[in-house]
Scaffold this motif. Structure first.
Motif, PDB file in Angstrom:
ATOM      1  N   ILE A   1       0.869  -1.183   0.000  1.00  0.00           N
ATOM      2  CA  ILE A   1       0.000   0.000   0.000  1.00  0.00           C
ATOM      3  C   ILE A   1       0.903   1.228   0.000  1.00  0.00           C
ATOM      4  O   ILE A   1       1.540   1.547   1.002  1.00  0.00           O
ATOM      5  CB  ILE A   1      -0.941   0.000   1.219  1.00  0.00           C
ATOM      6  N   GLY A   2       0.979   1.852  -1.145  1.00  0.00           N
ATOM      7  CA  GLY A   2       1.853   3.012  -1.287  1.00  0.00           C
ATOM      8  C   GLY A   2       1.063   4.300  -1.119  1.00  0.00           C
ATOM      9  O   GLY A   2       0.190   4.601  -1.927  1.00  0.00           O
ATOM     10  N   LYS A   3       1.355   5.008  -0.056  1.00  0.00           N
ATOM     11  CA  LYS A   3       0.688   6.310   0.121  1.00  0.00           C
ATOM     12  C   LYS A   3       1.319   7.274  -0.871  1.00  0.00           C
ATOM     13  O   LYS A   3       2.537   7.474  -0.876  1.00  0.00           O
ATOM     14  CB  LYS A   3       0.893   6.803   1.556  1.00  0.00           C
ATOM     15  N   THR A   4       0.495   7.810  -1.719  1.00  0.00           N
ATOM     16  CA  THR A   4       1.024   8.646  -2.802  1.00  0.00           C
ATOM     17  C   THR A   4       0.285   9.969  -2.893  1.00  0.00           C
ATOM     18  O   THR A   4      -0.734  10.180  -2.223  1.00  0.00           O
ATOM     19  CB  THR A   4       0.898   7.925  -4.162  1.00  0.00           C
ATOM     20  N   VAL A   5       0.814  10.816  -3.740  1.00  0.00           N
ATOM     21  CA  VAL A   5       0.189  12.105  -4.006  1.00  0.00           C
ATOM     22  C   VAL A   5      -0.289  12.101  -5.454  1.00  0.00           C
ATOM     23  O   VAL A   5       0.509  11.864  -6.373  1.00  0.00           O
ATOM     24  CB  VAL A   5       1.204  13.258  -3.801  1.00  0.00           C
ATOM     25  N   LYS A   6      -1.573  12.323  -5.630  1.00  0.00           N
ATOM     26  CA  LYS A   6      -2.088  12.354  -6.990  1.00  0.00           C
ATOM     27  C   LYS A   6      -1.441  13.527  -7.735  1.00  0.00           C
ATOM     28  O   LYS A   6      -1.326  14.628  -7.192  1.00  0.00           O
ATOM     29  CB  LYS A   6      -3.609  12.514  -6.982  1.00  0.00           C
ATOM     30  N   GLY A   7      -0.992  13.272  -8.942  1.00  0.00           N
ATOM     31  CA  GLY A   7      -0.352  14.335  -9.727  1.00  0.00           C
ATOM     32  C   GLY A   7       1.090  14.604  -9.313  1.00  0.00           C
ATOM     33  O   GLY A   7       1.678  15.622  -9.692  1.00  0.00           O
ATOM     34  N   LYS A   8       1.682  13.680  -8.560  1.00  0.00           N
ATOM     35  CA  LYS A   8       3.020  13.876  -7.977  1.00  0.00           C
ATOM     36  C   LYS A   8       4.062  14.343  -9.012  1.00  0.00           C
ATOM     37  O   LYS A   8       4.182  13.769 -10.095  1.00  0.00           O
ATOM     38  CB  LYS A   8       3.484  12.562  -7.354  1.00  0.00           C
ATOM     39  N   GLY A   9       4.791  15.384  -8.623  1.00  0.00           N
ATOM     40  CA  GLY A   9       5.902  15.858  -9.448  1.00  0.00           C
ATOM     41  C   GLY A   9       5.596  17.125 -10.225  1.00  0.00           C
ATOM     42  O   GLY A   9       6.506  17.775 -10.724  1.00  0.00           O
ATOM     43  N   VAL A  10       4.298  17.443 -10.327  1.00  0.00           N
ATOM     44  CA  VAL A  10       3.903  18.666 -11.042  1.00  0.00           C
ATOM     45  C   VAL A  10       3.094  19.498 -10.047  1.00  0.00           C
ATOM     46  O   VAL A  10       2.010  19.072  -9.620  1.00  0.00           O
ATOM     47  CB  VAL A  10       3.060  18.348 -12.286  1.00  0.00           C
ATOM     48  N   SER A  11       3.631  20.649  -9.675  1.00  0.00           N
ATOM     49  CA  SER A  11       3.071  21.400  -8.546  1.00  0.00           C
ATOM     50  C   SER A  11       1.564  21.625  -8.652  1.00  0.00           C
ATOM     51  O   SER A  11       0.824  21.376  -7.704  1.00  0.00           O
ATOM     52  CB  SER A  11       3.801  22.743  -8.411  1.00  0.00           C
ATOM     53  N   PHE A  12       1.127  22.036  -9.813  1.00  0.00           N
ATOM     54  CA  PHE A  12      -0.296  22.388  -9.925  1.00  0.00           C
ATOM     55  C   PHE A  12      -1.202  21.182 -10.149  1.00  0.00           C
ATOM     56  O   PHE A  12      -2.427  21.305 -10.177  1.00  0.00           O
ATOM     57  CB  PHE A  12      -0.508  23.440 -11.037  1.00  0.00           C
ATOM     58  N   MET A  13      -0.598  20.018 -10.318  1.00  0.00           N
ATOM     59  CA  MET A  13      -1.416  18.810 -10.442  1.00  0.00           C
ATOM     60  C   MET A  13      -1.508  18.047  -9.119  1.00  0.00           C
ATOM     61  O   MET A  13      -2.396  17.208  -8.936  1.00  0.00           O
ATOM     62  CB  MET A  13      -0.834  17.867 -11.503  1.00  0.00           C
ATOM     63  N   GLU A  14      -0.589  18.338  -8.219  1.00  0.00           N
ATOM     64  CA  GLU A  14      -0.568  17.588  -6.959  1.00  0.00           C
ATOM     65  C   GLU A  14      -1.823  17.872  -6.147  1.00  0.00           C
ATOM     66  O   GLU A  14      -2.221  19.027  -6.006  1.00  0.00           O
ATOM     67  CB  GLU A  14       0.699  17.940  -6.158  1.00  0.00           C
ATOM     68  N   HIS A  15      -2.427  16.812  -5.660  1.00  0.00           N
ATOM     69  CA  HIS A  15      -3.658  16.875  -4.853  1.00  0.00           C
ATOM     70  C   HIS A  15      -4.826  17.504  -5.612  1.00  0.00           C
ATOM     71  O   HIS A  15      -5.825  17.866  -5.002  1.00  0.00           O
ATOM     72  CB  HIS A  15      -3.427  17.673  -3.550  1.00  0.00           C
ATOM     73  N   ALA A  16      -4.688  17.667  -6.920  1.00  0.00           N
ATOM     74  CA  ALA A  16      -5.735  18.343  -7.685  1.00  0.00           C
ATOM     75  C   ALA A  16      -6.678  17.320  -8.324  1.00  0.00           C
ATOM     76  O   ALA A  16      -6.291  16.613  -9.259  1.00  0.00           O
ATOM     77  CB  ALA A  16      -5.107  19.224  -8.763  1.00  0.00           C
ATOM     78  N   ILE A  17      -7.893  17.279  -7.810  1.00  0.00           N
ATOM     79  CA  ILE A  17      -8.881  16.329  -8.338  1.00  0.00           C
ATOM     80  C   ILE A  17      -9.145  16.605  -9.819  1.00  0.00           C
ATOM     81  O   ILE A  17      -9.369  15.693 -10.613  1.00  0.00           O
ATOM     82  CB  ILE A  17     -10.192  16.423  -7.533  1.00  0.00           C
ATOM     83  N   GLY A  18      -9.063  17.864 -10.198  1.00  0.00           N
ATOM     84  CA  GLY A  18      -9.345  18.254 -11.577  1.00  0.00           C
ATOM     85  C   GLY A  18      -8.440  17.570 -12.584  1.00  0.00           C
ATOM     86  O   GLY A  18      -8.808  17.423 -13.755  1.00  0.00           O
ATOM     87  N   PHE A  19      -7.268  17.151 -12.150  1.00  0.00           N
ATOM     88  CA  PHE A  19      -6.349  16.486 -13.083  1.00  0.00           C
ATOM     89  C   PHE A  19      -6.461  14.961 -13.035  1.00  0.00           C
ATOM     90  O   PHE A  19      -5.576  14.255 -13.477  1.00  0.00           O
ATOM     91  CB  PHE A  19      -4.902  16.940 -12.837  1.00  0.00           C
ATOM     92  N   HIS A  20      -7.572  14.482 -12.485  1.00  0.00           N
ATOM     93  CA  HIS A  20      -7.784  13.018 -12.558  1.00  0.00           C
ATOM     94  C   HIS A  20      -7.858  12.596 -14.022  1.00  0.00           C
ATOM     95  O   HIS A  20      -7.169  11.671 -14.436  1.00  0.00           O
ATOM     96  CB  HIS A  20      -9.069  12.616 -11.832  1.00  0.00           C
ATOM     97  N   GLY A  21      -8.710  13.282 -14.752  1.00  0.00           N
ATOM     98  CA  GLY A  21      -8.936  12.847 -16.131  1.00  0.00           C
ATOM     99  C   GLY A  21      -8.912  13.984 -17.133  1.00  0.00           C
ATOM    100  O   GLY A  21      -9.610  13.931 -18.150  1.00  0.00           O
ATOM    101  N   VAL A  22      -8.155  15.037 -16.830  1.00  0.00           N
ATOM    102  CA  VAL A  22      -8.087  16.178 -17.740  1.00  0.00           C
ATOM    103  C   VAL A  22      -6.645  16.406 -18.180  1.00  0.00           C
ATOM    104  O   VAL A  22      -5.720  16.387 -17.363  1.00  0.00           O
ATOM    105  CB  VAL A  22      -8.642  17.456 -17.048  1.00  0.00           C
ATOM    106  N   ALA A  23      -6.481  16.630 -19.463  1.00  0.00           N
ATOM    107  CA  ALA A  23      -5.132  16.843 -20.000  1.00  0.00           C
ATOM    108  C   ALA A  23      -4.656  18.262 -19.718  1.00  0.00           C
ATOM    109  O   ALA A  23      -5.468  19.200 -19.701  1.00  0.00           O
ATOM    110  CB  ALA A  23      -5.138  16.593 -21.502  1.00  0.00           C
ATOM    111  N   PRO A  24      -3.340  18.425 -19.506  1.00  0.00           N
ATOM    112  CA  PRO A  24      -2.818  19.781 -19.353  1.00  0.00           C
ATOM    113  C   PRO A  24      -2.840  20.513 -20.696  1.00  0.00           C
ATOM    114  O   PRO A  24      -2.732  19.885 -21.753  1.00  0.00           O
ATOM    115  CB  PRO A  24      -1.377  19.552 -18.881  1.00  0.00           C
ATOM    116  N   THR A  25      -2.976  21.832 -20.621  1.00  0.00           N
ATOM    117  CA  THR A  25      -2.896  22.634 -21.844  1.00  0.00           C
ATOM    118  C   THR A  25      -1.439  22.692 -22.290  1.00  0.00           C
ATOM    119  O   THR A  25      -0.531  22.230 -21.576  1.00  0.00           O
ATOM    120  CB  THR A  25      -3.373  24.070 -21.575  1.00  0.00           C
ATOM    121  N   GLU A  26      -1.222  23.304 -23.428  1.00  0.00           N
ATOM    122  CA  GLU A  26       0.144  23.411 -23.946  1.00  0.00           C
ATOM    123  C   GLU A  26       1.033  24.165 -22.957  1.00  0.00           C
ATOM    124  O   GLU A  26       2.165  23.754 -22.662  1.00  0.00           O
ATOM    125  CB  GLU A  26       0.099  24.151 -25.284  1.00  0.00           C
TER     126      GLU A  26
END
Lengths: 327, 277
Positions: B239-264
């Motif tokens: 069981i790995g406790k992780t951070v969703k969006g890990k490594g990209v500041s504005f994606m971390e813990h961001a529910i919005g980036f579950h299934g949305v692509a980043p813009t250019e």
């Protein structure tokens, strides 16, 4: 792998073979398991004594996953992806509907894995157990799945043959069995079930296309009406998919009317299948579909009684066909 | 705890970074995909592909290979990134994610992509298939291991618990589940949507060896997989406790980036943050 185990056949099992579809199938499957170490049977705690031989002699290749059909299909897929030929076994609704999406994704979509789903309890076979245990929409559901072979035997000879056929055919298969004994239609040594259907009887007034237990009913109707100057043709449609369209069309074209009879909801079963075929091929003949209407059967009683409720009994069908022909 | 060489840790950490770069870039280019759950699992997956798995990219169907399955199929970009980096197919394919005719589709398809051992996309089914493969390995007397990546939202599926029960019952010690416990699902926090906790206790109750780790700490990840391989008589879940969006500041813990692509623009920033801009 590759090691052959000496076949053990019990006298009792041989005796059962001639009476019940399920037993005949299981006996034949046992023979296959004896021959090929790649064959595995998985059940979901069904209590079927017909598997006792397999269980006793091949405990490593008899897996009871407990009452968990969704997992059963996944386990079967995993085994099949690793080189095994797998049979999964349960009562019709539980080996089809309870795990339908798993069958769709794991067995069909993932690459047509060699897994055969064996459903026992066609139609009202489990007559005293109510609608949860009736197998009334399985043919419809299974025939819509791409790559699925759908087999519906009409007697024990055919059920036994389907064990061998399903073993040899690639891809996923569904076999719909009856528990109980039936009068045999086919001779064990002469039967060839490669065509997908058998034209059992010629007749010009009505061609009845039947499947499963209803094939015997159709033959009885034909017999009954022969004495009343109504000439009835009977087709045993035992392989719904892939359908032998050419042969079925050829036979349908020889009669003045078409009827279908099945222990299954009228929607989606062989009645639908025949209607689709006729419509697509400009077969403009009157069509009457006998089956279970669009409602669940909440009655409990002997199977024949349940048939009579839906006018699937011999007298009701014979009368309906006769009235139809005589206008 | 076991000690691992700084070289190994650094190598795998850098591989994870590289996988994240590929994930962001391919999803941005496709203009659709699930970045959050790919980024969260990247470290645990990098450790498997570049160190732990016995596999041969030139023989994807090798009978004795360890099986890696992604039951959370929407993390497909991470799987593709790892497979491409390993050499299962040219990395130029990354640019064709979700394109017509591409070998890399929105959900993993074993008939299209070399190295994809199982198709997925419908959640909750992979653990059962892993059970089947693990059982087959045991029956065949083979020593391969089966790894299956699960999402934490995915374990809300009932089939997971049928499969968990079976793996425990059959003592499948050649099976290792990897849970990407990032705490978020598409509609919000797990604990708000449908709380699966206490998660470790549940798996223990089903007969599993449970290892809880920080899913971004490479030493802990390696130790967990090593320990899992040594435990006999029961399956293991890491069981790995992780951070969703890990490594990209504005994606971390961001529910919005579950299934949305980043813009250019977001992609550019993300790649810079990941050190591959």
């Amino acid at each position: 792998m590759g090691k052959k185990v000496k076949k053990q056949k019990s006298d009792e099992a041989t005796k059962r073979w001639v009476s019940g579809m399920r037993d005949a199938f299981s006996e034949a499957l046992y023979e296959i398991i004896c021959e090929d170490e790649r064959v595995i049977l998985i059940t979901s705690d069904t209590g079927a004594v017909c598997h006792d031989l397999i269980k006793a002699n091949f405990p490593g290749r008899y897996i009871n996953v407990g009452i968990a059909e969704q997992n059963m299909v996944g386990v079967a897929a995993g085994l099949a992806m690793t080189g095994y030929i797998v049979y999964i076994y349960a009562i019709v609704p539980f080996v089809t509907m309870r795990c339908y999406e798993q069958i769709r994704v794991d067995l069909c979509c993932m690459g047509h894995l060699p897994v055969t789903a064996v459903g026992v309890g066609a139609g009202f076979d489990y007559n005293t157990l109510g609608p949860t245990h009736h197998g009334t929409e399985d043919l419809s559901l299974m025939r819509t799945l791409p790559g699925m072979t759908v087999l519906s035997p009409s007697d024990s000879v055919m059920a036994a043959a389907f064990a061998r056929i399903s073993y040899e055919l690639p891809g996923p298969k569904y076999i719909r069995l009856d528990r109980t004994g039936l009068p045999l239609i086919y001779d064990k040594d002469e039967a060839d079930f490669s065509a997908g259907l058998t034209h059992l009887r010629e007749g010009k007034d009505v061609c009845i296309v039947a499947t499963g237990r209803m094939v015997k009913r159709a033959l009885s109707v034909a017999e009954e009406l022969a004495g009343k100057s109504v000439s009835v043709s009977v087709v045993d449609l035992y392989r719904l998919k892939p359908l032998n369209r050419e042969l079925l069309l050829e036979i349908l074209g020889k009669s003045a009317r078409i009827a279908t009879i099945e222990e299954h909801f009228i929607t989606g079963g062989i009645g639908s299948l025949v209607a689709e075929l006729m419509a697509e091929n400009c077969v403009y003949l009157p069509l009457k579909r006998f089956g279970i209407p669009d409602d669940f059967c909440r009655e409990y009683g002997p199977r024949d009684y349940l048939h009579s409720l839906y006018k699937l009994d011999l007298q009701s069908v014979a009368r309906a066909v006769s009235d139809w022909v005589k206008g | 705890m076991k000690k691992y060489s700084p070289e190994l840790i650094n190598k795998l950490t850098d591989k994870a970074r590289l996988l994240r770069c590929h994930v962001v870039e391919m999803i941005a280019r496709a203009e659709s995909g699930h970045p959050g759950g790919s980024l969260s699992a990247a470290d645990m997956i990098a450790a498997l592909f570049f160190h732990k798995l016995r596999h041969d990219p030139l023989k994807p169907d090798w009978a004795d290979r360890d099986r890696m399955l992604f039951s959370k199929g929407h993390a497909a970009p991470l799987w593709y990134a790892a497979l491409g980096e390993c050499g299962y197919f040219p990395k130029s394919e990354f640019a064709r994610l979700r394109e017509c005719g591409s070998i890399l589709q929105g959900h993993p398809d074993m008939l299209k992509t070399p190295g994809v051992n199982m198709s997925s996309g419908s959640l909750g089914q992979g653990l059962s298939i892993a059970n089947g493969m693990a059982l087959a390995g045991r029956i065949d007397g083979k020593d391969y291991r089966v790894y299956v990546l699960l999402g934490d939202g995915e374990i809300q599926e009932g089939q997971i618990w049928e499969a968990a029960m079976a793996a425990g019952h059959y003592s499948l010690d050649n099976l290792c589940a990897v849970l990407d416990f990032n705490g978020l699902q598409i509609d919000g926090r797990l604990q708000d949507v449908m709380n699966p906790e206490p998660i470790p206790e549940k798996w223990r109750a089903f007969g599993w060896n449970v290892i809880e780790i920080d899913g971004h700490d490479m030493s802990q990840i390696l130790a967990a997989y090593d320990d899992a391989g040594e435990v006999k008589g029961m399956p293991t879940i890491v069981i790995g406790k992780t951070v969703k969006g890990k490594g990209v500041s504005f994606m971390e813990h961001a529910i919005g980036f579950h299934g949305v692509a980043p813009t250019e623009e977001e992609c550019k920033q993300a790649l810079e943050e990941l050190g591959c801009g």
